[in-house]
Design an enzyme around this catalytic site. Structure first.
Site, PDB file in Angstrom:
ATOM      1  N   TYR A  13      -7.262 -15.578  -3.379  1.00 38.43           N
ATOM      2  CA  TYR A  13      -5.740 -15.690  -3.444  1.00 38.43           C
ATOM      3  C   TYR A  13      -5.620 -17.340  -3.611  1.00 38.43           C
ATOM      4  CZ  TYR A  13      -5.629 -11.008  -1.208  1.00 38.43           C
ATOM      5  OH  TYR A  13      -5.679  -9.804  -1.037  1.00 38.43           O
TER       6      TYR A  13
ATOM      7  N   PRO B 278       1.972  -1.859   1.255  1.00 41.76           N
ATOM      8  CA  PRO B 278       2.477  -0.938   2.042  1.00 41.76           C
ATOM      9  C   PRO B 278       3.769  -0.703   1.734  1.00 41.76           C
ATOM     10  CG  PRO B 278       2.145  -3.101   3.284  1.00 41.76           C
ATOM     11  CD  PRO B 278       1.445  -3.117   1.866  1.00 41.76           C
ATOM     12  N   LEU B 279       4.347  -1.596   0.821  1.00 45.10           N
ATOM     13  CA  LEU B 279       5.685  -1.188   0.215  1.00 45.10           C
ATOM     14  C   LEU B 279       5.821  -0.719  -1.098  1.00 45.10           C
ATOM     15  CD1 LEU B 279       7.171  -4.574   1.747  1.00 45.10           C
ATOM     16  CD2 LEU B 279       8.195  -2.195   2.269  1.00 45.10           C
TER      17      LEU B 279
HETATM   18  N1  LIG Z   1      -7.450  -5.565  -0.758  1.00 47.93           N
HETATM   19  C1  LIG Z   1      -6.981  -5.599  -1.910  1.00 47.93           C
HETATM   20  O1  LIG Z   1      -7.513  -5.467  -3.071  1.00 47.93           O
HETATM   21  C2  LIG Z   1      -5.467  -5.977  -1.910  1.00 47.93           C
HETATM   22  C3  LIG Z   1      -4.662  -6.170  -2.979  1.00 47.93           C
HETATM   23  C4  LIG Z   1      -3.405  -6.267  -3.005  1.00 47.93           C
HETATM   24  C5  LIG Z   1      -2.885  -6.755  -1.694  1.00 47.93           C
HETATM   25  N2  LIG Z   1      -3.619  -6.966  -0.690  1.00 47.93           N
HETATM   26  C6  LIG Z   1      -2.963  -7.347   0.595  1.00 47.93           C
HETATM   27  O2  LIG Z   1      -2.152  -6.549   0.995  1.00 47.93           O
HETATM   28  C7  LIG Z   1      -0.833  -7.376   1.104  1.00 47.93           C
HETATM   29  C8  LIG Z   1       0.248  -6.620   0.788  1.00 47.93           C
HETATM   30  O3  LIG Z   1       0.366  -6.282  -0.370  1.00 47.93           O
HETATM   31  P1  LIG Z   1       1.253  -6.491  -1.485  1.00 47.93           P
HETATM   32  O4  LIG Z   1       1.999  -7.947  -1.166  1.00 47.93           O
HETATM   33  O5  LIG Z   1       0.638  -6.288  -2.811  1.00 47.93           O
HETATM   34  O6  LIG Z   1       2.276  -5.321  -1.389  1.00 47.93           O
HETATM   35  P2  LIG Z   1       3.446  -4.950  -0.674  1.00 47.93           P
HETATM   36  O7  LIG Z   1       3.245  -5.575   0.644  1.00 47.93           O
HETATM   37  O8  LIG Z   1       3.681  -3.612  -0.610  1.00 47.93           O
HETATM   38  O9  LIG Z   1       4.882  -5.625  -1.143  1.00 47.93           O
HETATM   39  C9  LIG Z   1       5.091  -6.938  -1.309  1.00 47.93           C
HETATM   40  C10 LIG Z   1       6.232  -7.166  -2.375  1.00 47.93           C
HETATM   41  O10 LIG Z   1       7.148  -6.587  -1.839  1.00 47.93           O
HETATM   42  C11 LIG Z   1       8.424  -7.531  -1.706  1.00 47.93           C
HETATM   43  N3  LIG Z   1       8.998  -7.351  -0.387  1.00 47.93           N
HETATM   44  C12 LIG Z   1       8.342  -7.551   0.802  1.00 47.93           C
HETATM   45  N4  LIG Z   1       9.471  -7.283   1.675  1.00 47.93           N
HETATM   46  C13 LIG Z   1      10.412  -6.834   1.254  1.00 47.93           C
HETATM   47  C14 LIG Z   1      11.702  -6.405   1.781  1.00 47.93           C
HETATM   48  N5  LIG Z   1      12.013  -6.482   2.939  1.00 47.93           N
HETATM   49  N6  LIG Z   1      12.581  -6.228   0.687  1.00 47.93           N
HETATM   50  C15 LIG Z   1      12.499  -6.050  -0.640  1.00 47.93           C
HETATM   51  N7  LIG Z   1      11.150  -6.737  -1.063  1.00 47.93           N
HETATM   52  C16 LIG Z   1      10.198  -6.902  -0.231  1.00 47.93           C
HETATM   53  C17 LIG Z   1       7.737  -8.938  -1.716  1.00 47.93           C
HETATM   54  O11 LIG Z   1       8.511  -9.737  -2.312  1.00 47.93           O
HETATM   55  P3  LIG Z   1       9.185 -11.016  -1.509  1.00 47.93           P
HETATM   56  O12 LIG Z   1       8.270 -12.243  -1.633  1.00 47.93           O
HETATM   57  O13 LIG Z   1      10.454 -11.430  -2.475  1.00 47.93           O
HETATM   58  O14 LIG Z   1       9.700 -10.416  -0.370  1.00 47.93           O
HETATM   59  C18 LIG Z   1       6.471  -8.599  -2.602  1.00 47.93           C
HETATM   60  O15 LIG Z   1       6.709  -8.668  -3.975  1.00 47.93           O
HETATM   61  C19 LIG Z   1      -1.137  -8.579   0.408  1.00 47.93           C
HETATM   62  O16 LIG Z   1      -0.512  -9.855   1.088  1.00 47.93           O
HETATM   63  C20 LIG Z   1      -2.794  -8.821   0.720  1.00 47.93           C
HETATM   64  O17 LIG Z   1      -2.965  -9.286   1.847  1.00 47.93           O
HETATM   65  C21 LIG Z   1      -4.744  -6.499  -0.751  1.00 47.93           C
END
Ligand SMILES: NC(=O)c1ccc[n+]([C@@H]2O[C@H](COP(=O)([O-])OP(=O)(O)OC[C@H]3O[C@@H](n4cnc5c(N)ncnc54)[C@H](OP(=O)(O)O)[C@@H]3O)[C@@H](O)[C@H]2O)c1
Length: 271
Positions: free
Chosen positions: A40, A186-187
């Site tokens: 990251y 998770p979202l």
């Molecule tokens: N191991 C892996 O390969 C891998 C891959 C991807 C991610 N990850 C980890 O998983 C974590 C979460 O994954 P992710 O960020 O991809 O997906 P996520 O948590 O499902 O979704 C994040 C997205 O949703 C938006 N969001 C968050 N809260 C919200 C709300 N209350 N209302 C509306 N939109 C909302 C965020 O935008 P805003 O910034 O505008 O809130 C962002 O664009 C990452 O931070 C990382 O640590 C791991």
């Protein structure tokens, strides 16, 4: 992950001070587990977290990862050679300003390196005290079983959410083996997309309305209630979203609601 330059989570987060404020606010609100990775930024997200941790008295468990390299926004590739994992782990220790990393995860298996060699490298780093626990990410059932022959595995981080439940077998194996399960996305956000479009299903909307909650909060509450070994890591760059996501823990879904939500997207299980 999203507190980086965009697109592609590449480069430093442009508003560094507000990124630090957001992490501090999360900790104030009771968040005590933060997930990051070498990839990251690369490195920039760990540096941001390290700066916040340096001024903190609260205990926060930081989980980072090695095994994926990023050389441009769209150039991401696995490199989980033992020498590279060691190098990245040592850099993470410095950036996070830690003497030992609480949880170090293999970001993804590298098809060019025998899996046992990558896991063996993490076992060695654990034996040396550089990491406390070993975790895996983006792994299969067979890979978890193989890794367990080499070193205790504390966590598995795979993609899983209300709308994408294909990883249920791994989730169940982790429960049986006493391994924490960290569902990424998770979202249901796509890794490189700014939105989190969960669903336009009217039944999800109706359950959200009944709890005076957003659909995203229902998705998080569903995960929290789905199994006791789930640890949530929703990603956000917004304080409003952060506060909204944390409130999801106060939503209690009935058994009927949980089951019907689970079945909404999980066609295999309802057949
Ligand atoms: N191991 C892996 O390969 C891998 C891959 C991807 C991610 N990850 C980890 O998983 C974590 C979460 O994954 P992710 O960020 O991809 O997906 P996520 O948590 O499902 O979704 C994040 C997205 O949703 C938006 N969001 C968050 N809260 C919200 C709300 N209350 N209302 C509306 N939109 C909302 C965020 O935008 P805003 O910034 O505008 O809130 C962002 O664009 C990452 O931070 C990382 O640590 C791991």
């Amino acid at each position: 992950m999203r507190l980086c330059g965009q697109p592609g989570n590449f480069g430093p987060y442009p508003d560094w001070a507000s990124g630090k404020r957001l992490i501090r606010r999360a900790i104030e609100l009771g968040v005590n587990f933060i997930d990051t990775a070498h990839a990251y930024g690369p490195g920039w997200n760990e540096s941001l977290i390290g700066e916040v941790l340096a001024d903190l008295s609260e205990e926060v468990v930081v989980a980072t990862k090695g095994g994926v390299e990023k050389t441009a926004a769209d150039k991401v590739f696995p490199d989980a050679r033992p020498s590279q994992l060691r190098l990245r782990c040592e850099e993470s220790l410095q950036r996070l300003r830690l003497e030992r990393i609480p949880l170090y995860q293999l970001h993804r298996p590298d098809p060019n390196v025998p899996f046992a060699e990558s896991v063996g490298a993490l076992a060695q780093l654990r034996a040396e005290g550089k990491i406390r626990h070993v975790g895996l990410s983006n792994v299969s059932l067979a890979q978890i079983e193989e890794a367990l022959q080499i070193v205790p595995i504390a966590s598995v981080q795979n993609r899983f959410n209300l709308a994408e439940q294909a990883d249920s077998d791994v989730l169940e194996l982790c429960l049986a083996r006493g391994i924490a399960y960290l569902p990424w996305g998770p979202l249901a956000a796509k890794p490189f997309s700014p939105e989190a479009p969960l669903s336009d299903d009217h039944r999800l909307a109706a359950i959200a309305r009944a709890h005076s909650a957003t659909e995203g909060q229902i998705a998080l509450a569903w995960l929290l209630q789905h199994a006791p070994h789930i640890v949530l890591i929703p990603g956000t760059t917004s304080t409003v979203h952060l506060e909204e996501n944390i409130l999801a823990k106060t939503i209690i879904l009935s058994t009927v609601e949980s089951l019907s939500l689970g079945a909404l997207f999980n066609n295999v299980k309802t057949r």
